[in-house]
Write a protein that holds these residues in place. Structure first.
Motif, PDB file in Angstrom:
ATOM      1  N   ILE A 117      16.364  24.301  -7.161  1.00  0.00           N
ATOM      2  CA  ILE A 117      15.887  25.686  -7.064  1.00  0.00           C
ATOM      3  C   ILE A 117      16.901  26.491  -6.266  1.00  0.00           C
ATOM      4  O   ILE A 117      17.374  26.061  -5.205  1.00  0.00           O
ATOM      5  CB  ILE A 117      14.510  25.775  -6.371  1.00  0.00           C
ATOM      6  N   PHE A 149       6.136  24.398  -3.352  1.00  0.00           N
ATOM      7  CA  PHE A 149       6.375  24.623  -4.778  1.00  0.00           C
ATOM      8  C   PHE A 149       6.189  23.289  -5.497  1.00  0.00           C
ATOM      9  O   PHE A 149       6.987  22.364  -5.312  1.00  0.00           O
ATOM     10  CB  PHE A 149       7.795  25.124  -5.016  1.00  0.00           C
ATOM     11  N   VAL A 161       9.956  21.780  -2.186  1.00  0.00           N
ATOM     12  CA  VAL A 161       9.852  21.630  -3.639  1.00  0.00           C
ATOM     13  C   VAL A 161       9.405  20.205  -3.940  1.00  0.00           C
ATOM     14  O   VAL A 161      10.096  19.239  -3.587  1.00  0.00           O
ATOM     15  CB  VAL A 161      11.200  21.925  -4.317  1.00  0.00           C
ATOM     16  N   ASN A 206       8.782  17.727  -6.854  1.00  0.00           N
ATOM     17  CA  ASN A 206       9.098  17.580  -8.274  1.00  0.00           C
ATOM     18  C   ASN A 206       8.147  16.573  -8.924  1.00  0.00           C
ATOM     19  O   ASN A 206       8.294  15.360  -8.759  1.00  0.00           O
ATOM     20  CB  ASN A 206      10.542  17.136  -8.458  1.00  0.00           C
ATOM     21  N   VAL A 218       6.055  26.213 -11.753  1.00  0.00           N
ATOM     22  CA  VAL A 218       5.834  26.011 -10.322  1.00  0.00           C
ATOM     23  C   VAL A 218       4.417  26.452 -10.009  1.00  0.00           C
ATOM     24  O   VAL A 218       4.019  27.574 -10.328  1.00  0.00           O
ATOM     25  CB  VAL A 218       6.846  26.794  -9.473  1.00  0.00           C
TER      26      VAL A 218
END
Length: 580
Positions: free
Chosen positions: A83, A33, A73, A75, A52
């Motif tokens: 999340i 993501f 994830v 960022n 995302v």
């Protein structure tokens, strides 16, 4: 020689066991993501939103019951976020649950964090979303959990499936909207539109050309997986001239419930069957708000279109021409109750029942040993600078049992696991009153101005818990969608008015109550929920109207370890986002 053969046999046995254990755990999936800003044009203007993988809504996670997924994830945004995997129980593993400063600190920009999603008994539709301030407005997506191999749905196999995500769209920057509201003490700005799968639909400016369409064949039945990801509004949902049959809610099967509309609150998911049995044509799919409070709200309607594949509009001969602007006739629209029809919503919710079959039993807890009573209120707090925008110069607040929750700077899970003092306190009384009244006065403790603090509710492992929630009208009364992390719970009772702990339990449904993770507390009414505290860890509990959570309508349940490694919180991962 004998010892060698015995060792080989033991090795083969162990390898076979590992293989079988691997099979029993299901398949393993990996997702990346990437959280990043991207420009989107809606309602005649362009703005940058957090997404995302560049999409709104975000990507869909697809698994089977019993599978495991690892989501990393990344960022790439400008501020930290987390999340959450809404409705995934995460047994013994709150480290991956995600609410900011509850089970982890935010993932800093330019860093990554891998979360483990362990699917156990869930089967149906769930969803994921950001759990930092209001970032979930654009950072969210679906989780589809299919039956395990060689099993099937407890209803006829649908011809096809479609996911419907109801959302909200703000022309302004969402983070600035809530930050400004918290600074002023007043109401946050309303959304400018609702959306279905990211598109506002035919009744908003500059939106008609992008209205979503669902193409169907006459006579076939479809499974619609409906998710309400809206920030602050519950919604009626329906399809013109078509019945809906509810067969699942919050990844748990229900007895088939035929209806011409559903009411779905933020956080809830519903699986419905729709048979394309009408005259081949176009029909509006619509979501319109249900709101029974007295504050300002976005009173608008989002639409998509159900279109039969063999429908050819009189104005064009090409059935692949999907522009609704060329339609020469009015498209039929679903009929909904009045936007504040609390009675109809209450009756709809009361009709939901667990399937309670041999393959999908309803294991309703019976021998309750921990009863907890909580009031739910919208409140006010004094203004620190005498210039706030709330009623009479105050600032708006909200509470559970007269406690307006304050989110700490370090996450509660780490504080609990590492015995860091000064982060939270235990301060929730259990003793039941004979009844609640509308103003929420329980032992003269609930007032318009609540206490503030980071107070948690402690449970012992395997406690059989009943929580009764009572809605109040201290400032404004309305329906509240209440969500519990780490568990699904049975809604054994729901009623209007004052809860009476002598007479109301006599009407509890202990046979086939719905099993959910989010459920609506009726306006000035009560809900009784039950679950077994067999998931050790730190678990968030809150109203899923985000303005209320921002004001303090939330708390934390901590389930103590059970005394063995198999009944204790798993160790933390090697890397956790740092707390500043």
């Amino acid at each position: 020689m004998g010892n060698c053969l015995e060792n080989q046999a033991l090795l083969i046995t162990l390898l076979g066991c590992m293989f079988l254990c691997k099979l029993s755990q299901g398949n393993v999936h990996y997702y990346d993501f990437v959280v990043e800003e991207k420009n989107f044009t809606k309602l005649c203007s362009t703005k940058s939103i957090l997404t995302v993988n560049g999409s709104f809504p975000g990507p869909t996670i697809v698994v089977q019951k019993g599978d495991t997924a690892f989501v990393t994830v990344h960022n790439k945004g400008s501020y930290g976020l987390t999340i959450h995997w809404h409705g995934v129980r995460e047994p013994r593993d709150p480290w991956s649950d995600g609410p900011e400063n509850i089970t982890q600190c935010p993932i800093p920009p330019a860093t990554s964090f891998t979360q483990k999603l362990t699917f156990t008994s869930e089967e149906g539709t769930l969803w994921w979303h950001a759990h930092s301030s209001w970032t979930r407005a654009t950072v969210h997506g679906a989780i589809l959990i299919f039956p395990t191999k060689n099993t099937s749905y407890p209803f006829p196999q649908p011809h096809a499936q479609e996911t419907i995500i109801i959302g909200e769209w703000y022309k302004g920057d969402v983070q600035q909207i809530i930050n400004s509201a918290l600074a002023s003490g007043g109401e946050p700005n309303r959304s400018d539109a609702y959306t279905i799968n990211g598109e506002p639909g035919d009744f908003y400016n500059c939106s008609r050309e992008t209205t979503n369409r669902s193409l169907v064949d006459y006579g076939k039945t479809y499974l619609f997986r409906i998710i309400n990801s809206a920030m602050n509004e519950e919604h009626f949902f329906g399809i013109a001239h078509h019945n809906l049959t509810v067969v699942g809610i919050d990844a748990s099967y229900t007895k088939p419930l035929k209806t011409n509309f559903i009411m779905i609150g933020p956080g809830q998911t519903m699986d419905v069957l729709v048979t394309a049995d009408q005259t081949p044509d176009q029909y509006y799919i619509s979501a319109s708000p249900f709101y029974d409070g007295n504050a300002l709200f976005d009173n608008s309607t989002t639409t998509a279109i159900l279109q039969y594949k063999n429908y050819i509009n009189n104005n064009y001969s090409n059935p692949n021409n999907l522009s609704s602007s060329s339609s020469s006739r009015a498209i039929p629209f679903p009929v909904f109750p009045a936007l504040n029809d609390s009675g109809t919503v209450f009756n709809f919710s009361k009709r939901l029942r667990s399937l309670a079959s041999k393959d999908h039993p309803a294991n309703v807890p019976k021998n309750v040993n921990r009863r907890i009573y909580m009031t739910v209120s919208v409140n006010v707090l004094p203004c620190p600078n005498s210039n706030c925008s709330g009623p009479n110069g105050t600032r708006l607040a909200s509470s559970f049992s007269n406690i307006s929750f304050q989110v700490p700077n370090i996450d509660i899970l780490q504080a609990y696991y590492w015995n860091i003092s000064g982060v939270f306190t235990e301060d929730f009384p259990d003793e039941p009153p004979l009844y609640f009244n509308f103003t929420g006065d329980v032992g003269n403790t609930t007032t318009l101005i609540p206490r503030t603090g980071t107070r948690v509710l402690m449970l012992d492992y395997n406690d059989v818990v009943e929580i009764v929630w009572q809605g109040t009208s201290l400032l404004t009364a309305e329906n509240h969608p209440l969500h519990l992390h780490g568990f699904s719970f049975y809604v054994v009772g729901v009623g209007l008015g004052n809860f009476n702990n002598v007479t109301d339990p006599l009407s509890y449904n202990l046979i086939d109550p719905p099993l959910v993770n989010t459920f609506g507390l009726p306006k000035n009414g009560w809900v009784a929920m039950r679950f077994v505290a067999n998931n050790p860890g730190v678990w968030y509990m809150h109203c899923h109207l985000d303005r209320h959570t921002s004001w303090g309508m939330d708390t934390v349940i901590i389930v103590r370890d059970g005394g063995t490694p198999q009944t204790s919180i798993l160790p933390p991962p090697k890397y956790l986002p740092p707390c500043s």
